[in-house]
Design a protein around this motif. Sequence first.
Motif, PDB file in Angstrom:
ATOM      1  N   ASP A  47      17.945   8.442  68.418  1.00 43.65           N
ATOM      2  CA  ASP A  47      17.420   9.484  67.539  1.00 43.65           C
ATOM      3  C   ASP A  47      16.278   9.235  66.753  1.00 43.65           C
ATOM      4  O   ASP A  47      15.789  10.257  66.244  1.00 43.65           O
ATOM      5  CB  ASP A  47      18.793   9.573  66.599  1.00 43.65           C
ATOM      6  N   LEU A  48      15.851   8.163  66.401  1.00 40.22           N
ATOM      7  CA  LEU A  48      14.712   7.588  65.777  1.00 40.22           C
ATOM      8  C   LEU A  48      14.166   6.408  66.445  1.00 40.22           C
ATOM      9  O   LEU A  48      14.678   5.499  66.938  1.00 40.22           O
ATOM     10  CB  LEU A  48      15.394   7.089  64.481  1.00 40.22           C
ATOM     11  N   VAL A  49      12.708   6.740  66.588  1.00 43.41           N
ATOM     12  CA  VAL A  49      12.036   5.591  67.238  1.00 43.41           C
ATOM     13  C   VAL A  49      10.732   5.543  66.125  1.00 43.41           C
ATOM     14  O   VAL A  49      10.118   6.260  65.678  1.00 43.41           O
ATOM     15  CB  VAL A  49      11.313   6.170  68.496  1.00 43.41           C
ATOM     16  N   VAL A  50      10.619   4.245  65.542  1.00 39.39           N
ATOM     17  CA  VAL A  50       9.938   3.852  64.766  1.00 39.39           C
ATOM     18  C   VAL A  50       8.737   2.734  65.709  1.00 39.39           C
ATOM     19  O   VAL A  50       9.221   1.615  66.113  1.00 39.39           O
ATOM     20  CB  VAL A  50      10.300   2.758  63.708  1.00 39.39           C
ATOM     21  N   PRO A  96      13.780  17.014  71.091  1.00 40.70           N
ATOM     22  CA  PRO A  96      13.190  16.446  69.736  1.00 40.70           C
ATOM     23  C   PRO A  96      13.923  15.095  69.409  1.00 40.70           C
ATOM     24  O   PRO A  96      14.738  15.078  68.943  1.00 40.70           O
ATOM     25  CB  PRO A  96      13.276  17.365  68.735  1.00 40.70           C
ATOM     26  N   VAL A  97      12.987  13.895  69.738  1.00 39.45           N
ATOM     27  CA  VAL A  97      13.404  12.657  69.287  1.00 39.45           C
ATOM     28  C   VAL A  97      12.327  12.339  68.010  1.00 39.45           C
ATOM     29  O   VAL A  97      11.281  12.406  68.338  1.00 39.45           O
ATOM     30  CB  VAL A  97      13.347  11.542  70.133  1.00 39.45           C
ATOM     31  N   GLY A 127       5.979  14.153  73.555  1.00 40.95           N
ATOM     32  CA  GLY A 127       6.808  14.995  73.332  1.00 40.95           C
ATOM     33  C   GLY A 127       8.019  14.893  72.009  1.00 40.95           C
ATOM     34  O   GLY A 127       8.942  15.543  71.579  1.00 40.95           O
ATOM     35  N   PHE A 128       7.446  13.762  71.277  1.00 43.59           N
ATOM     36  CA  PHE A 128       8.264  13.229  70.074  1.00 43.59           C
ATOM     37  C   PHE A 128       7.851  14.050  68.680  1.00 43.59           C
ATOM     38  O   PHE A 128       6.642  14.730  68.739  1.00 43.59           O
ATOM     39  CB  PHE A 128       7.898  11.705  69.685  1.00 43.59           C
ATOM     40  N   GLY A 169      21.408  15.658  58.746  1.00 39.79           N
ATOM     41  CA  GLY A 169      22.681  15.925  59.591  1.00 39.79           C
ATOM     42  C   GLY A 169      22.442  14.617  60.641  1.00 39.79           C
ATOM     43  O   GLY A 169      23.249  14.718  61.540  1.00 39.79           O
ATOM     44  N   GLY A 170      21.581  13.559  60.647  1.00 43.45           N
ATOM     45  CA  GLY A 170      21.798  12.582  61.369  1.00 43.45           C
ATOM     46  C   GLY A 170      20.841  12.674  62.691  1.00 43.45           C
ATOM     47  O   GLY A 170      20.640  11.785  63.427  1.00 43.45           O
ATOM     48  N   ALA A 171      20.182  13.672  63.174  1.00 43.82           N
ATOM     49  CA  ALA A 171      19.488  13.893  64.267  1.00 43.82           C
ATOM     50  C   ALA A 171      18.546  15.277  64.175  1.00 43.82           C
ATOM     51  O   ALA A 171      18.940  16.255  63.700  1.00 43.82           O
ATOM     52  CB  ALA A 171      20.189  13.864  65.553  1.00 43.82           C
ATOM     53  N   SER A 172      17.534  15.383  64.717  1.00 47.77           N
ATOM     54  CA  SER A 172      16.596  16.374  64.927  1.00 47.77           C
ATOM     55  C   SER A 172      16.830  17.258  65.970  1.00 47.77           C
ATOM     56  O   SER A 172      16.160  17.934  66.306  1.00 47.77           O
ATOM     57  CB  SER A 172      15.103  15.910  64.740  1.00 47.77           C
ATOM     58  N   ARG A 173      18.019  17.233  66.714  1.00 46.95           N
ATOM     59  CA  ARG A 173      18.129  17.744  68.062  1.00 46.95           C
ATOM     60  C   ARG A 173      18.798  19.110  67.603  1.00 46.95           C
ATOM     61  O   ARG A 173      19.627  19.279  66.732  1.00 46.95           O
ATOM     62  CB  ARG A 173      19.218  17.028  68.943  1.00 46.95           C
TER      63      ARG A 173
END
Length: 173
Positions: A47-50, A96-97, A127-128, A169-173
């Motif tokens: 859900d999140l990439v740093v 969306p990630v 696509g991020f 809400g925990g995710a951008s999807r």
Amino acid sequence: MRAIVVYESLWGNTEQVARAVADGLESVAPVDVVAVESAPIALETYDLVVVGGPTHAFSMSRPSTRETAVQTQHAPRVIERGIREWINDVSRVFHPVRAVTFDTKVESPRLPGSAAKAARSDLRSRGFDVDTPSQTFRVHGYEGPLVDGELDRATAWGAELAASFAAEGGASR
């Protein structure tokens, strides 16, 4: 939330920042912290990439700048695959990630350019969702150490990212 922090580090400073960011993120969920050499290229399950790396020659490192770091600045080892090459190999995402970037730069002299901004642009093209601004963390000289307070700032930034993610809400999807 499922999160991963991918980092490139020659002297260990960027790795320290990556681990501090992960410490801040862990207030929401466990976080995978992975050196770029062994980072996965399929990231759709996160859900999140740093992503973080050192700024070399005004941008992300290249094989030539990493080799120069070893030869002239006495970096302890050569990294064959930096974040530039890894991002080029990352699979395109079709939902969306969220991706967030950071870099490390020398404190003095203050030079232009940013590995984080270049990485952010390249991740956008894969696509991020890269709406969150990048961060820069300062080091004394090429080899470090980190400027006083930077690890605390990195942990706080990770906590801010976690709080923002949770508020959405925990995710951008």
